[in-house]
Scaffold this motif. Structure first.
Motif, PDB file in Angstrom:
ATOM      1  N   LYS A 246       1.775   2.017  -5.995  1.00 18.92           N
ATOM      2  CA  LYS A 246       1.348   1.235  -4.838  1.00 18.92           C
ATOM      3  C   LYS A 246       1.443   2.005  -3.532  1.00 18.92           C
ATOM      4  O   LYS A 246       0.574   1.876  -2.657  1.00 18.92           O
ATOM      5  CB  LYS A 246       2.197  -0.043  -4.740  1.00 18.92           C
ATOM      6  CG  LYS A 246       1.793  -0.961  -3.608  1.00 18.92           C
ATOM      7  CD  LYS A 246       2.603  -2.247  -3.620  1.00 18.92           C
ATOM      8  CE  LYS A 246       2.162  -3.179  -2.499  1.00 18.92           C
ATOM      9  NZ  LYS A 246       2.930  -4.448  -2.498  1.00 18.92           N
ATOM     10  N   HIS A 247       2.487   2.827  -3.383  1.00 15.33           N
ATOM     11  CA  HIS A 247       2.752   3.432  -2.089  1.00 15.33           C
ATOM     12  C   HIS A 247       2.451   4.928  -2.010  1.00 15.33           C
ATOM     13  O   HIS A 247       2.288   5.451  -0.910  1.00 15.33           O
ATOM     14  CB  HIS A 247       4.220   3.215  -1.705  1.00 15.33           C
ATOM     15  CG  HIS A 247       4.635   1.782  -1.687  1.00 15.33           C
ATOM     16  ND1 HIS A 247       5.565   1.256  -2.548  1.00 15.33           N
ATOM     17  CD2 HIS A 247       4.206   0.747  -0.917  1.00 15.33           C
ATOM     18  CE1 HIS A 247       5.719  -0.028  -2.304  1.00 15.33           C
ATOM     19  NE2 HIS A 247       4.905  -0.371  -1.328  1.00 15.33           N
ATOM     20  N   CYS A 248       2.403   5.621  -3.130  1.00 16.65           N
ATOM     21  CA  CYS A 248       2.313   7.083  -3.089  1.00 16.65           C
ATOM     22  C   CYS A 248       1.036   7.637  -3.712  1.00 16.65           C
ATOM     23  O   CYS A 248       0.576   8.717  -3.330  1.00 16.65           O
ATOM     24  CB  CYS A 248       3.513   7.702  -3.814  1.00 16.65           C
ATOM     25  SG  CYS A 248       5.117   7.018  -3.354  1.00 16.65           S
ATOM     26  N   GLN A 249       0.492   6.918  -4.650  1.00 22.30           N
ATOM     27  CA  GLN A 249      -0.580   7.477  -5.468  1.00 22.30           C
ATOM     28  C   GLN A 249      -1.828   7.818  -4.671  1.00 22.30           C
ATOM     29  O   GLN A 249      -2.581   8.724  -5.033  1.00 22.30           O
ATOM     30  CB  GLN A 249      -0.930   6.485  -6.582  1.00 22.30           C
ATOM     31  CG  GLN A 249      -1.909   7.034  -7.615  1.00 22.30           C
ATOM     32  CD  GLN A 249      -1.953   6.170  -8.850  1.00 22.30           C
ATOM     33  OE1 GLN A 249      -1.001   6.101  -9.599  1.00 22.30           O
ATOM     34  NE2 GLN A 249      -3.063   5.468  -9.031  1.00 22.30           N
ATOM     35  N   LYS A 250      -2.065   7.118  -3.562  1.00 22.35           N
ATOM     36  CA  LYS A 250      -3.273   7.365  -2.777  1.00 22.35           C
ATOM     37  C   LYS A 250      -3.327   8.797  -2.252  1.00 22.35           C
ATOM     38  O   LYS A 250      -4.418   9.355  -2.068  1.00 22.35           O
ATOM     39  CB  LYS A 250      -3.332   6.382  -1.597  1.00 22.35           C
ATOM     40  CG  LYS A 250      -3.681   4.966  -1.993  1.00 22.35           C
ATOM     41  CD  LYS A 250      -3.808   4.057  -0.795  1.00 22.35           C
ATOM     42  CE  LYS A 250      -2.463   3.787  -0.153  1.00 22.35           C
ATOM     43  NZ  LYS A 250      -2.551   2.779   0.933  1.00 22.35           N
ATOM     44  N   CYS A 251      -2.157   9.385  -2.029  1.00 20.52           N
ATOM     45  CA  CYS A 251      -2.128  10.731  -1.447  1.00 20.52           C
ATOM     46  C   CYS A 251      -1.614  11.793  -2.415  1.00 20.52           C
ATOM     47  O   CYS A 251      -1.988  12.964  -2.301  1.00 20.52           O
ATOM     48  CB  CYS A 251      -1.254  10.751  -0.197  1.00 20.52           C
ATOM     49  SG  CYS A 251      -1.820   9.646   1.117  1.00 20.52           S
TER      50      CYS A 251
END
Length: 571
Positions: A246-251
């Motif tokens: 949720k919090h890290c995968q985007k980057c």
């Protein structure tokens, strides 16, 4: 002797009137009659009071609402000729005579999940337990809150007057303890990344110009950036652990993350460092390898003795399994820590947390062969033992009388003549490189493995804090200010992190996940005082075990009793 000639006269008995029965004096008869009437009236009142008025005449007062159903049964709490006794409290509140949860020597450690603390306290202060009635007074009326203990009950022993007058500094501040999650995480740079995503503005000067124009200060947006990763729990009291997806995968972990051209492991040369392919793992077999049969073996290639994997995912099982095998092969790690996918280094974990992780991994291994008919009975037996181990681990008495369990860890400098250390170190570095699979970008690599992440730290061991009661009046950065967060530092950290590291050394050292970014007692005392917000001891402190574990503990002891009966019948 001569006589004078006179004779002695005989005494006569006077005639006294005699009554045939006892005559009551008029005044005494009246007293007896009045006594009989009063006794009858008193006994009538006692009957009326005990039957219809809860015995208020002989009681010191009505008892509290939780105990109201036993108000007319005094012996539920009191012992004849002795009075009130703590053992009568345990009859109801313990639920099990085998689990003496009220026998700990230091009541303020009851709510601690740290077994080492409980063990040390019991050994140091055995025999000094306080009676229940010392703090919990009864017979003060139906609305009496037994849990609302007055400060005088606490300050008499603890040596200070109130929270705002003499309360000691919090332990984590006093001892300068780290809040080490083991993640290599910088708050300043991540705050900028989140603000960029929320506003859609990449250029740093334009970003802060827009923030000032909209709010007059970027502080409000700083708080929104905090809440992007620190998500409140449903009750608002605490926060949920950060979640990679949720919090890290985007980057993090881009599509081009890969492991390239590592030496292949040759079973004929077991001392030579190398990594296994998926096919080799399938052939070797063992617990925790069922995933190798659910992926295409060709996602890992082996060409001319060089192994590559082009598609890397978070918690990549191929990387973790190779690291585990390297620890066993190189560091000769045959301890319980070998079960864990991460390194056995405790990194500050308590014994309970360490063994909790071991149990969780063993459960995953057991699930792998539950569906096999020839192993289902064995799987059920293993699950039963794991259930018992988990229950024993979570009961507060598990460490009482014992010593803290050491965390098994092997390091390369502890292994005599560890072969090819340089080659193994290079192999571990290539498997976790920040520029390849990206593991080392966020995780600490130590002892041929990734340190286990502690996404959820327990800082206040003997107190509770409710964020929902504070966020209306305070922003996050009003209290959590040990990690510096201002527009200038944010811009400098993003423009050139190496320059920021050299010019702002203090801020650089604080800008990490290991910083204990929680305020000291002085910040709390700004509001919590006798003249302002409530500051009683029970506002923050719990003294008793977690009630949610009572039923679980009953089941545990019930299983223990059944097991004992089974063993006796077998013998």
């Amino acid at each position: 002797m001569e006589s004078n000639g006179k004779k002695k006269a005989a005494a006569s008995i006077p005639a006294i009137p005699v009554s045939p029965g006892y005559i009551q004096p008029a005044r005494r008869a009246g007293m007896i009659a009045a006594g009989c009437i009063l006794s009858f009236l008193f006994m009538s009142y006692m009957y009326q009071n005990s039957s219809f008025e809860d015995g208020s005449f002989v009681s010191t007062g009505a008892i509290s609402s939780p105990h109201a159903d036993v108000e007319t049964r005094c012996l539920v709490c009191h012992v004849e000729t002795t009075g009130f006794m703590d053992i009568r409290c345990r009859d109801c509140h313990e639920k099990s005579s085998q689990f003496a949860i009220y026998d700990f020597a230091t009541h303020y450690l009851y709510n601690s999940n740290d077994q080492e603390r409980v063990t040390a306290a019991v050994q140091a202060q055995a025999g000094h337990e306080m009676a229940c009635g010392t703090c919990h007074e009864e017979h003060l009326g139906r609305k009496n809150d037994l849990a609302d203990v007055s400060d005088q009950r606490c300050t008499g022993c603890h040596g200070f007057d109130s929270f705002d007058a003499g309360h000691p500094e919090f332990e984590f501040v006093r001892e300068d303890s780290r809040d080490d999650s083991t993640l290599l995480m910088t708050h300043l740079r991540h705050t900028v990344f989140v603000l960029r995503q929320k506003t859609g503005i990449d250029e740093i000067e334009s970003l802060f110009a827009v923030l000032r124009e909209q709010t007059g200060s970027p502080d409000h947006f700083f708080m929104e950036a905090c809440l992007e990763c620190h998500v409140p729990a449903p009750d608002g009291k605490a926060f949920l652990p950060p979640n990679f997806e949720k919090h890290c995968q985007k980057c993090h972990i881009k599509s081009d993350a890969a492991v390239m051209a590592l030496p292949s492991f040759n079973p004929d040369e077991p001392d030579r460092p190398g990594v296994e392919t998926i096919t080799q793992m399938q052939q070797r077999g063992g617990p925790g390898l069922s995933w190798t049969f659910t992926v295409a073996p060709d996602i890992v290639s082996d060409e001319d003795g060089e192994v590559s994997k082009n598609r890397i995912i978070h918690k990549d099982p191929w990387i973790l399994e190779n690291l585990k095998r390297i620890r066993k092969q190189w560091l000769q790690d045959s301890s319980l820590a070998e079960v864990l996918p991460t390194t056995g280094d405790s990194a500050g974990l308590s014994s309970g947390a360490f063994y909790g992780r071991v149990i969780a991994v063993l459960r995953e291994h057991t699930r792998e062969f539950q569906s096999r008919s020839d192993l289902s009975a064995e799987a059920a037996r293993l699950n039963l033992w794991l259930d018992r181990a988990a229950l024993a681990l979570h009961q507060p008495a598990s460490a009482v009388g014992g010593k803290p369990v050491p965390h098994p860890t092997r390091r390369q400098d502890e292994v005599p003549g560890a072969p090819r250390s340089g080659e193994y170190l290079q192999l571990v570095a290539d498997l976790t490189s920040a520029n390849g699979p990206e593991c080392g970008k966020c995780h600490e690599v130590k002892h041929a493995g990734l340190l286990p992440v502690q996404a959820e730290q327990q800082v206040l061991h003997r107190a509770r804090f409710d964020h929902s009661a504070h966020v209306i009046r305070r922003r996050c950065t009003d209290c959590h200010d040990r990690i510096p967060l201002n527009a200038e530092l944010l811009k400098r950290s993003v423009a050139s992190y190496s320059t920021f590291k050299s010019e702002f050394k203090r801020e650089f050292e604080q800008d990490r996940a290991a910083t204990q970014n929680i305020p000291g007692v002085a910040v709390c005392q700004e509001c919590h005082s006798g003249q302002r917000v409530r500051a009683s001891c029970v506002t923050c402190h719990n003294f008793h075990p977690n009630k949610s574990q009572r039923v679980t503990l009953d089941l545990f002891f019930s299983n223990q009793g059944k097991k004992s009966q089974t063993n006796q019948s077998r013998s």
